[in-house]
Write an enzyme that holds these catalytic residues in place. Structure first.
Site, PDB file in Angstrom:
ATOM      1  N   GLU A  82     -29.257 -33.079  21.299  1.00  0.00           N
ATOM      2  CA  GLU A  82     -28.720 -32.751  19.987  1.00  0.00           C
ATOM      3  C   GLU A  82     -27.587 -31.735  20.081  1.00  0.00           C
ATOM      4  OE1 GLU A  82     -32.597 -33.690  17.283  1.00  0.00           O
ATOM      5  OE2 GLU A  82     -32.202 -31.586  17.709  1.00  0.00           O
ATOM      6  N   CYS A  96     -21.961 -26.266  18.691  1.00  0.00           N
ATOM      7  CA  CYS A  96     -23.051 -25.648  19.441  1.00  0.00           C
ATOM      8  C   CYS A  96     -23.574 -26.713  20.409  1.00  0.00           C
ATOM      9  CB  CYS A  96     -24.124 -25.204  18.442  1.00  0.00           C
ATOM     10  SG  CYS A  96     -25.590 -24.527  19.215  1.00  0.00           S
ATOM     11  N   CYS A 103     -35.628 -28.104  27.708  1.00  0.00           N
ATOM     12  CA  CYS A 103     -35.424 -26.782  28.297  1.00  0.00           C
ATOM     13  C   CYS A 103     -36.653 -26.395  29.105  1.00  0.00           C
ATOM     14  CB  CYS A 103     -35.188 -25.754  27.194  1.00  0.00           C
ATOM     15  SG  CYS A 103     -34.771 -24.113  27.831  1.00  0.00           S
ATOM     16  N   CYS A 107     -39.976 -20.779  25.760  1.00  0.00           N
ATOM     17  CA  CYS A 107     -40.135 -19.599  24.905  1.00  0.00           C
ATOM     18  C   CYS A 107     -41.039 -19.984  23.733  1.00  0.00           C
ATOM     19  CB  CYS A 107     -38.780 -19.116  24.393  1.00  0.00           C
ATOM     20  SG  CYS A 107     -37.637 -18.686  25.723  1.00  0.00           S
ATOM     21  N   CYS A 110     -39.493 -21.155  20.276  1.00  0.00           N
ATOM     22  CA  CYS A 110     -38.425 -22.163  20.272  1.00  0.00           C
ATOM     23  C   CYS A 110     -38.984 -23.550  20.528  1.00  0.00           C
ATOM     24  CB  CYS A 110     -37.380 -21.814  21.330  1.00  0.00           C
ATOM     25  SG  CYS A 110     -36.018 -22.983  21.423  1.00  0.00           S
ATOM     26  N   CYS A 328     -30.974 -22.715  15.038  1.00  0.00           N
ATOM     27  CA  CYS A 328     -31.425 -22.165  16.328  1.00  0.00           C
ATOM     28  C   CYS A 328     -32.918 -22.379  16.511  1.00  0.00           C
ATOM     29  CB  CYS A 328     -31.201 -20.657  16.392  1.00  0.00           C
ATOM     30  SG  CYS A 328     -29.544 -20.123  16.060  1.00  0.00           S
TER      31      CYS A 328
HETATM   32  N1  SAH Z   1     -31.299 -20.626  26.592  1.00  0.00           N
HETATM   33  C1  SAH Z   1     -30.188 -19.932  26.013  1.00  0.00           C
HETATM   34  C2  SAH Z   1     -29.414 -20.802  25.044  1.00  0.00           C
HETATM   35  C3  SAH Z   1     -30.173 -21.177  23.794  1.00  0.00           C
HETATM   36  S1  SAH Z   1     -29.388 -20.410  22.477  1.00  0.00           S
HETATM   37  C4  SAH Z   1     -30.679 -18.658  25.371  1.00  0.00           C
HETATM   38  O1  SAH Z   1     -31.882 -18.457  25.345  1.00  0.00           O
HETATM   39  O2  SAH Z   1     -29.874 -17.836  24.973  1.00  0.00           O
HETATM   40  C5  SAH Z   1     -30.485 -20.567  21.182  1.00  0.00           C
HETATM   41  C6  SAH Z   1     -30.734 -19.235  20.517  1.00  0.00           C
HETATM   42  O3  SAH Z   1     -31.650 -19.418  19.433  1.00  0.00           O
HETATM   43  C7  SAH Z   1     -31.391 -18.265  21.463  1.00  0.00           C
HETATM   44  O4  SAH Z   1     -30.984 -16.954  21.211  1.00  0.00           O
HETATM   45  C8  SAH Z   1     -32.845 -18.459  21.082  1.00  0.00           C
HETATM   46  O5  SAH Z   1     -33.644 -17.418  21.522  1.00  0.00           O
HETATM   47  C9  SAH Z   1     -32.756 -18.563  19.591  1.00  0.00           C
HETATM   48  N2  SAH Z   1     -33.957 -19.147  18.973  1.00  0.00           N
HETATM   49  C10 SAH Z   1     -34.937 -19.832  19.582  1.00  0.00           C
HETATM   50  N3  SAH Z   1     -35.878 -20.205  18.693  1.00  0.00           N
HETATM   51  C11 SAH Z   1     -35.473 -19.738  17.499  1.00  0.00           C
HETATM   52  C12 SAH Z   1     -36.015 -19.818  16.187  1.00  0.00           C
HETATM   53  N4  SAH Z   1     -37.139 -20.460  15.935  1.00  0.00           N
HETATM   54  N5  SAH Z   1     -35.325 -19.234  15.186  1.00  0.00           N
HETATM   55  C13 SAH Z   1     -34.140 -18.620  15.420  1.00  0.00           C
HETATM   56  N6  SAH Z   1     -33.582 -18.524  16.636  1.00  0.00           N
HETATM   57  C14 SAH Z   1     -34.241 -19.075  17.668  1.00  0.00           C
END
Ligand code: SAH
Length: 334
Positions: A82, A96, A103, A107, A110, A328
């Site tokens: 996506e 983006c 991934c 986390c 996420c 995000c």
């Molecule tokens: N792996 C990289 C790139 C992903 S960027 C990183 O971790 O930076 C995606 C961003 O969205 C990251 O900062 C991630 O932590 C954040 N993110 C993940 N889950 C989210 C959620 N449920 N709500 C808002 N931001 C989230």
């Protein structure tokens, strides 16, 4: 999907201006099929259409009154990724991009990681995401100005393809997206941060710090065990020294988890300890993925104020595309 290496190998058998014409057609004129590229001879167009077609299999959905679009792209072999387009005011169109299908980081907040990891993307597959939206905007006379590596995946776990894609985006004869308009967001892969500091093309760096405490961070972000906060911030400090570029520290606010005055104080002391200058904090509100909650507004404001009182610059991330699961943490493939 686009295959630049194959394209180059076919064109090697032709005079070199053909290769320039083909590149121009793909990255400048944004052709969707070789049939459109009428300055190439018909037989060559047919070979290219058969051997390396330009079509991108994408399903596009829009939200926020057309300001956000999500493309669900099907790659060779049926892998689905996506990509999100955000249309800010004044033609500031930002894509983006995903660097991996799925991934490996898992986390806890996420969705991308929760759904597992399939594979790294190739540079062509990364650039293809930009082409997909660039083609969409072309009839309106608009182009892609900014690229953020904040889609699916961890860019520093696919370092070489990400850098190759950046070099392709950078090409002044092609998409012409300058390094200053490209940002890589990382969870804190130390080797990647150090390598990026030494690259000739300077792009922006963002760090998904989120939790100012190693024990809790390791619980929510398992990769923290190998990349503890102090070591990551030291690498970031080195990056700032070397590049003199401002780094974005991302902080995802989770209700009752990392949003207390005490957490704000911990964050301030960490940042002051490791980073002397050239950084700012981007507060992100949680987009629902099922497990956590976003703090109430007054708590977010209080958190923000605590940082500002410590003379730290703070920005709030506007959440695009929740209704189409394009925000995000919500990209999960389909
Ligand atoms: N792996 C990289 C790139 C992903 S960027 C990183 O971790 O930076 C995606 C961003 O969205 C990251 O900062 C991630 O932590 C954040 N993110 C993940 N889950 C989210 C959620 N449920 N709500 C808002 N931001 C989230």
């Amino acid at each position: 999907m686009l295959n630049i290496k194959k394209l180059q190998s076919i064109l090697e058998q032709y005079p070199s201006f053909r290769s320039r014409q083909a590149n121009r057609a793909v990255f400048r004129e944004l052709a969707g099929s070789w049939g459109e590229v009428t300055n190439l001879p018909k037989d060559l167009r047919e070979i290219l259409e058969r051997e390396c077609p330009l079509a991108i299999e994408a399903e596009i959905v829009t939200a926020d009154g057309g300001k956000t679009a999500k493309a669900v792209i099907r790659l060779d072999g049926g892998v689905v990724i996506e990509t999100v387009l955000m249309r800010h005011r004044g033609g500031r169109n930002t894509v983006c991009v995903s660097s991996q299908a799925g991934c490996p980081l898992v986390c806890d907040f996420c969705l991308t990681g929760q759904r597992g990891f399939t594979r790294n993307l190739t540079a062509d597959e990364i650039v293809g995401q930009i082409l997909c939206f660039a083609r969409l905007l072309k009839p309106e006379g608009e182009r892609i100005r900014n690229v953020v590596f904040m889609g699916m995946g961890e860019p520093f776990l696919n370092y070489n393809a990400v850098m190759e894609a950046i070099r392709m985006m950078n090409d002044p004869e092609g998409l012409k997206i300058g390094g200053r308009r490209i940002s890589i967001s990382t969870i804190g892969i130390i080797k990647g941060i150090k390598k990026l500091a030494r690259e000739p093309i300077q792009v922006n760096l963002a760090l998904s710090l989120h939790i100012p405490d190693d024990r809790l961070r390791s619980r929510l972000i398992p990769v923290n065990k190998e990349h503890p906060i102090g070591d990551v911030l030291e690498a970031v400090a080195g990056y700032i020294e070397k590049t003199r570029r401002k780094v974005m520290i991302e902080y995802l606010l989770l209700d009752g988890i990392n949003d207390s005055p005490d957490d704000a104080a911990k964050l301030v002391s960490l940042l002051k300890r490791y980073l002397r200058h050239l950084y700012y904090v981007n507060l992100i509100t949680y987009n629902p993925t099922g497990k956590y909650r976003s703090p109430p507004r007054n708590r977010i404001e209080k958190f923000q104020k605590a940082l500002e009182d410590a003379s730290i610059t703070v920005t709030l991330r506007y959440r695009f595309g929740r209704e189409i699961k394009a925000a995000c943490g919500q990209l999960a493939g389909g």
